[in-house]
Design a protein around this motif. Structure first.
Motif, PDB file in Angstrom:
ATOM      1  N   THR A  69       0.828  -1.203   0.000  1.00 31.31           N
ATOM      2  CA  THR A  69       0.000   0.000   0.000  1.00 31.31           C
ATOM      3  C   THR A  69       0.864   1.255   0.000  1.00 31.31           C
ATOM      4  N   ARG A  70       0.566   2.148  -0.939  1.00 28.97           N
ATOM      5  CA  ARG A  70       1.270   3.425  -1.109  1.00 28.97           C
ATOM      6  C   ARG A  70       2.771   3.222  -1.319  1.00 28.97           C
ATOM      7  N   GLN A  81      -3.987  -3.832  -3.403  1.00 34.63           N
ATOM      8  CA  GLN A  81      -3.431  -3.202  -2.204  1.00 34.63           C
ATOM      9  C   GLN A  81      -3.241  -1.688  -2.371  1.00 34.63           C
ATOM     10  N   ASN A  82      -3.715  -1.137  -3.503  1.00 39.45           N
ATOM     11  CA  ASN A  82      -3.571   0.301  -3.753  1.00 39.45           C
ATOM     12  C   ASN A  82      -2.106   0.736  -3.727  1.00 39.45           C
TER      13      ASN A  82
END
Length: 549
Positions: A65-66, A87-88
């Motif tokens: 994520t990120r 998971q972005n």
């Protein structure tokens, strides 16, 4: 003395930990190429994002994520791509080897499949591809090593991260938003070898010359469709020699066309047919067309598929030509498997699968010859479709099959009792290995993505060179430039396809906390020693005296 020893040991410990880590502040700039972004037939494809500000992580990390996920070609699979989306992840950066010939075939196949599936839909997650270099490979190895510590105990992982880990920050910044491009032009070239007699029928040989792949700036399109263009240009050279002599000029017009926009619903073919049938006062396409032969992806395999919209009826020119194809293959290349693939044109679909379908929609008979059976094959558009994927022996063989079949059909050699294995093209009339290599090398020396062909100087030069080749061997050469209606464009591309990327190598915040703790501990020892100097001195003096006794 004890205080000095303790302090020295603490400093040595901190310094050794610091020395084991990489430099805390360094940067590196490189160019990365953004994934395709376009709208076609009211469908959106590719990535909508461009800006990246994220820490680099390996694809094996449990938490993405990120984060900017760094992958090499073997890492890029459909599963990992979808997991990053789920998971972005902030972005994906794929490292592409400069020499793709070293990649195993199964890895190439897997990458092409994943690449094809990724391009089917849109994503807001930026996806970039960058050629490998020493700095990027170093970053990749370090993030992979960091991911490998997942198997260690949580205490060791935290301690290692605090002391020795190096973080890589990936930055792609642009103050301008992504803009749509609707002023692309598509160029189609045509030329003719006029046949003997009055009003002879016309055979059309065509191929599209643009390329396609995950990133336009890295799409060189060797097999698809540099192979089709190469064979077409060599056919033009060989038949020019036959047509130049009145005694060997067949009673067929031979029309050649190189079309743009082939990877985007064969837009150049569509507009060229409309120009000839709907707007031109006279055109060979309006008259007696025997059939259209489309060349697509012919530099590999021991299969040749004839893709048709409807099976040809006996006694038709296309049926007779296909018989000649099968005869040449069976007599000279019996190991090559021939097959006919019948796919009806679905009028409900907004896109077509093969170039001959564009002609079929206007009731002009035609078929596509390819070593690819499935029109949705990943082989028809990949950044790994490079010169290393071309088998020049098979490229030449397929060219010979087409040339000999055309000659047998146009001169009616079967009915004249000629042997099945007769060779029309031999000696100085044969396919030239050096020319095949030269043409393919030129075509793959630069990306031929449609959105670049009318914008970049080298790509404009490529189209001009193809036109020059037409003028060397063909007559009635015309260059058709088709502009889109900006209000209702057939296809919309977007800018910012190549971006400068900054990679920063920094220590994580945990390291600063750890180092701060070590310094605080050292200062605490010094402070304790100063405040209790008398007590420590007495203890040390007593210890020395007892030792001497």
């Amino acid at each position: 003395m004890l205080l000095r020893v303790a302090a020295t040991l603490l400093l040595i410990c901190v310094q050794s930990l610091h020395a084991s880590a990489l430099p805390a502040a360094s940067s590196y700039e490189f160019t990365a190429y953004r994934m395709q972004q376009y709208n076609l037939a009211q469908h959106k494809h590719g990535c909508r994002g461009a800006i990246v500000v994220a820490e680099a992580r390996a694809a094996d990390e449990p938490v993405l994520t990120r984060r900017c996920v760094i992958m090499k070609v073997p890492d890029f699979t459909t599963e990992k791509y979808l997991e990053a989306q789920r998971q972005n992840a902030a972005a994906i950066l794929i490292l592409l080897p400069k020499n793709t010939s070293t990649i195993p075939h199964d890895i190439i196949q897997s990458f092409m499949v994943s690449e094809s599936e990724a391009l089917l839909k849109e994503t807001i997650m930026p996806v970039y591809v960058a050629p490998e270099d020493e700095q990027l490979l170093c970053m990749y190895e370090e993030v992979k090593q960091a991911a490998a510590t997942r198997t260690s105990s949580i205490f060791i992982r935290v301690l290692r991260s605090m002391v020795t880990a190096t973080a890589f920050q990936i930055l792609v910044s642009n103050n301008s938003p992504i803009k749509a491009i609707t002023d692309n032009t598509v160029v189609t070239l045509e030329g003719v070898l006029p046949g003997a007699g009055e009003d002879p029928p016309t055979i059309v040989i065509t191929a599209h010359y643009d390329s396609y792949g995950l990133a336009p700036w890295l799409s060189h399109g060797a097999d698809s469709n540099g192979s089709g263009v190469t064979i077409l240009l060599e056919l033009a050279r060989l038949f020019y020699k036959l047509y130049s002599n009145p005694s060997t000029r067949p009673q067929y017009h031979l029309m050649f066309s190189l079309t743009g926009g082939g990877k985007y619903n064969f837009l150049g073919t569509k507009r060229w047919i409309e120009e000839n049938l709907d707007h031109a006062e006279s055109s060979l396409l309006q008259d007696n067309v025997a059939f259209v032969l489309c060349l697509d992806t012919l530099a590999n395999g021991d299969e040749l598929y004839m893709h048709v919209s409807r099976p040809p009826k006996p006694e038709t020119p296309m049926y007779a030509f296909i018989q000649q194809l099968e005869e040449v293959v069976s007599s000279r290349f019996p190991w090559v498997r021939m097959g006919m693939v019948h796919k009806k044109i679905n009028l409900g679909e907004s896109t077509v699968a093969w170039e001959h379908e564009r002609y079929g929609l206007r009731r002009i008979p035609g078929f596509t010859l390819s070593h690819v059976e499935d029109p949705k094959s990943e082989l028809r558009g990949s950044i790994l479709d490079t010169m290393s994927q071309v088998d020049f022996r098979k490229l030449k063989r397929n060219g010979i099959i087409i040339a000999e079949s055309l000659a047998r059909y146009m001169y009616n050699l079967s009915d004249k009792g000629s042997p099945k294995d007769v060779q029309v093209f031999k000696g100085h009339m044969d396919f030239q290995d050096s020319r095949l290599t030269s043409l393919m090398s030129f075509l793959t020396s630069m990306p031929r993505a449609t959105q670049l062909l009318d914008k970049e100087p080298r790509q404009i030069l490529l189209v001009n060179t193809l036109e020059h080749e037409f003028r060397r061997y063909l007559l009635q050469v015309h260059r058709h430039t088709f502009r889109q209606d900006k209000r209702e464009p057939d296809i919309t591309f977007f800018d910012q396809m190549n971006q400068p990327v900054m990679m920063y190598r920094v220590k994580p915040a945990a390291f600063d906390l750890f180092l701060g703790g070590c310094i605080a501990g050292y200062l605490g020892i010094v402070y304790y020693g100063i405040q209790n100097f008398g007590y420590l001195y007495t203890k040390l003096k007593a210890a020395v005296k007892s030792k001497h006794q």
